[in-house]
Design an enzyme around this catalytic site. Structure first.
Site, PDB file in Angstrom:
ATOM      1  N   GLU A 177       9.510 -13.043 -46.746  1.00  0.00           N
ATOM      2  CA  GLU A 177       8.503 -11.969 -46.685  1.00  0.00           C
ATOM      3  C   GLU A 177       7.736 -11.842 -47.997  1.00  0.00           C
ATOM      4  OE1 GLU A 177      10.123  -8.081 -45.787  1.00  0.00           O
ATOM      5  OE2 GLU A 177       8.159  -7.128 -45.773  1.00  0.00           O
ATOM      6  N   LYS A 219       7.436 -13.558 -42.604  1.00  0.00           N
ATOM      7  CA  LYS A 219       7.087 -12.143 -42.374  1.00  0.00           C
ATOM      8  C   LYS A 219       5.952 -11.775 -43.323  1.00  0.00           C
ATOM      9  CE  LYS A 219       9.069  -7.480 -42.382  1.00  0.00           C
ATOM     10  NZ  LYS A 219      10.215  -6.662 -41.972  1.00  0.00           N
ATOM     11  N   GLY A 263       2.238   0.125 -43.751  1.00  0.00           N
ATOM     12  CA  GLY A 263       1.531   1.390 -43.926  1.00  0.00           C
ATOM     13  C   GLY A 263       0.435   1.602 -42.893  1.00  0.00           C
TER      14      GLY A 263
HETATM   15  C1  5MM Z   1      12.399  -1.046 -43.556  1.00  0.00           C
HETATM   16  O1  5MM Z   1      11.967  -1.119 -44.907  1.00  0.00           O
HETATM   17  C2  5MM Z   1      12.354  -2.318 -45.570  1.00  0.00           C
HETATM   18  C3  5MM Z   1      13.183  -2.042 -46.766  1.00  0.00           C
HETATM   19  O2  5MM Z   1      12.484  -1.446 -47.805  1.00  0.00           O
HETATM   20  P1  5MM Z   1      13.205  -1.115 -49.226  1.00  0.00           P
HETATM   21  O3  5MM Z   1      13.956  -2.332 -49.666  1.00  0.00           O
HETATM   22  O4  5MM Z   1      12.031  -0.795 -50.086  1.00  0.00           O
HETATM   23  O5  5MM Z   1      14.096   0.054 -49.027  1.00  0.00           O
HETATM   24  C4  5MM Z   1      11.088  -3.155 -45.863  1.00  0.00           C
HETATM   25  O6  5MM Z   1      11.378  -4.322 -46.581  1.00  0.00           O
HETATM   26  C5  5MM Z   1      10.502  -3.525 -44.550  1.00  0.00           C
HETATM   27  O7  5MM Z   1      11.407  -4.344 -43.843  1.00  0.00           O
HETATM   28  C6  5MM Z   1       9.189  -4.284 -44.634  1.00  0.00           C
HETATM   29  O8  5MM Z   1       8.374  -3.829 -45.662  1.00  0.00           O
HETATM   30  C7  5MM Z   1       8.467  -4.056 -43.319  1.00  0.00           C
HETATM   31  O9  5MM Z   1       8.417  -2.676 -43.082  1.00  0.00           O
HETATM   32  P2  5MM Z   1       7.024  -1.983 -42.756  1.00  0.00           P
HETATM   33  O10 5MM Z   1       7.321  -0.511 -42.798  1.00  0.00           O
HETATM   34  O11 5MM Z   1       6.052  -2.449 -43.802  1.00  0.00           O
HETATM   35  O12 5MM Z   1       6.696  -2.488 -41.362  1.00  0.00           O
END
Ligand code: 5MM
Length: 340
Positions: A177, A219, A263
């Site tokens: 990702e 991703k 977001g």
């Molecule tokens: C679910 O949030 C994931 C973990 O975030 P932190 O390590 O900051 O706590 C994050 O990596 C998430 O899997 C990705 O950003 C995709 O989530 P979004 O909300 O952008 O779809």
């Protein structure tokens, strides 16, 4: 694990009509999500919230993989079934976030590099024993004045590639990702330029580290205007720019691309995915690995109370179903009001 076994797991995660539920918020991040609904974040409330998500009736029709945080992988349902077993018994694949977060990149103000490589080989072995069959590592790329630097893109790409190689050695499929953040007032062209550079650095590093492309899931972010941009590009432009960028960089060997939502509103994330899949024949599955775009409506419906447990599940079910339709290019925005 042989390459074809990694490939089978990767394909199952993004099989036709399926996507990935990103429920791997670290403790500080889930704390922020719970703050927004005035709910205390404790080991007990986090377990119950995740149980609400995973036990949503019918969810396995739309979800192929669930990304967990370390704490959740060690927790169980109220009936005492470990979450990893519960998830795989339903036909979904449990996965684990293994990075330890984006930290300031020394000497490069405003930029970060994701950490977590030290000891990763041993952690992967334990996670495999706990039932995880895929992992996730997120690099964070900021757009700003004179950033990202080429050095930041290279540092993050190399960390992602080292992580991916270690995962494959441990018979675990890596989700790779490289997130270009939406924060800022940049236009969509700037996002496209930076996403092109990030993907270019990533695929060069993956090749150098001898990562088997048929055994990973990419991703990426969508190519989109900054959240504070004056004149934000519309859905057709986002879909076209994102496809252009992916087609220029992502080899056909990759079994699947599963977007982050970054977001976007839940509805935007679904519409964008749908438009890309409507655009026609693509060499890879084009699916979702949303965190906020799947969970935000569920959190809002739940509000931390047992009375709303079913309402939270219904909200998640609706987003999972609509994103499943979008994976097949069969979603219509009018469905949002029909289902209200
Ligand atoms: C679910 O949030 C994931 C973990 O975030 P932190 O390590 O900051 O706590 C994050 O990596 C998430 O899997 C990705 O950003 C995709 O989530 P979004 O909300 O952008 O779809």
């Amino acid at each position: 694990m042989h390459r074809n076994e990694l490939n089978s797991v990767a394909k199952a995660m993004v099989a036709t009509g399926k996507g990935i539920l990103a429920a791997d918020e670290s403790t500080p991040t889930i704390g922020k999500r719970f703050d927004a609904i005035n709910t205390e974040s404790t080991e007990v409330t986090r377990r119950r919230y995740r149980e609400m998500l995973f036990t949503t009736p019918g969810i396995a029709d739309y979800i192929g993989g669930v990304i967990l945080f370390d704490e959740t992988l060690r927790q169980s349902t109220s009936d005492g079934v470990p979450f990893a077993k519960y998830i795989s018994d339903l036909g979904m694949i449990p996965g684990i976030k293994v990075d330890t977060g984006a930290k300031p990149l020394a000497g490069f103000p405003g930029e970060t590099v994701t950490e977590g490589l030290d000891g990763l080989r041993d952690r992967l072995s334990e996670y495999y024993d706990l039932g995880a069959r895929f992992a996730k590592w997120r690099a964070v790329i900021n757009i700003g004045e004179n950033i990202p630097s080429d050095f930041c893109l290279q540092a993050n790409a190399r960390a992602l590639a080292r992580y991916a190689a270690l995962c494959q050695e441990a018979s675990i499929v890596p989700i790779v990702e490289p997130e270009v953040l939406m924060d800022g007032d940049h236009n969509i062209a700037r996002c496209e330029e930076v996403t092109n550079a990030a993907l270019d650095a990533l695929f060069t590093a993956l090749a150098e580290h001898r990562v088997a492309l048929e055994g990973i899931i990419l991703k990426p972010n969508m190519v989109i205007s900054g959240s504070d941009a004056a004149d934000r590009a519309g859905p057709a432009q986002v879909a076209a720019a994102t496809l252009r960028c992916l087609q220029a960089h992502v080899p056909a060997d990759i079994p699947g691309i599963a977007f982050l939502s970054g977001g976007q509103t839940a509805e935007e994330a679904t519409e964008h995915l749908d438009l890309m899949n409507k655009a026609g024949d693509l060499p890879w599955e084009l699916s979702f690995s949303y965190g906020r775009a799947l969970q935000a409506p569920a959190l809002a419906a739940w509000q931390g109370t047992e009375d709303n447990f079913g309402a939270g599940q219904s909200a998640l079910f609706k987003r999972a179903k609509f994103n499943s339709l979008a994976h097949g290019g069969q979603y219509e925005t009018s469905m949002e009001s029909d289902a209200a």
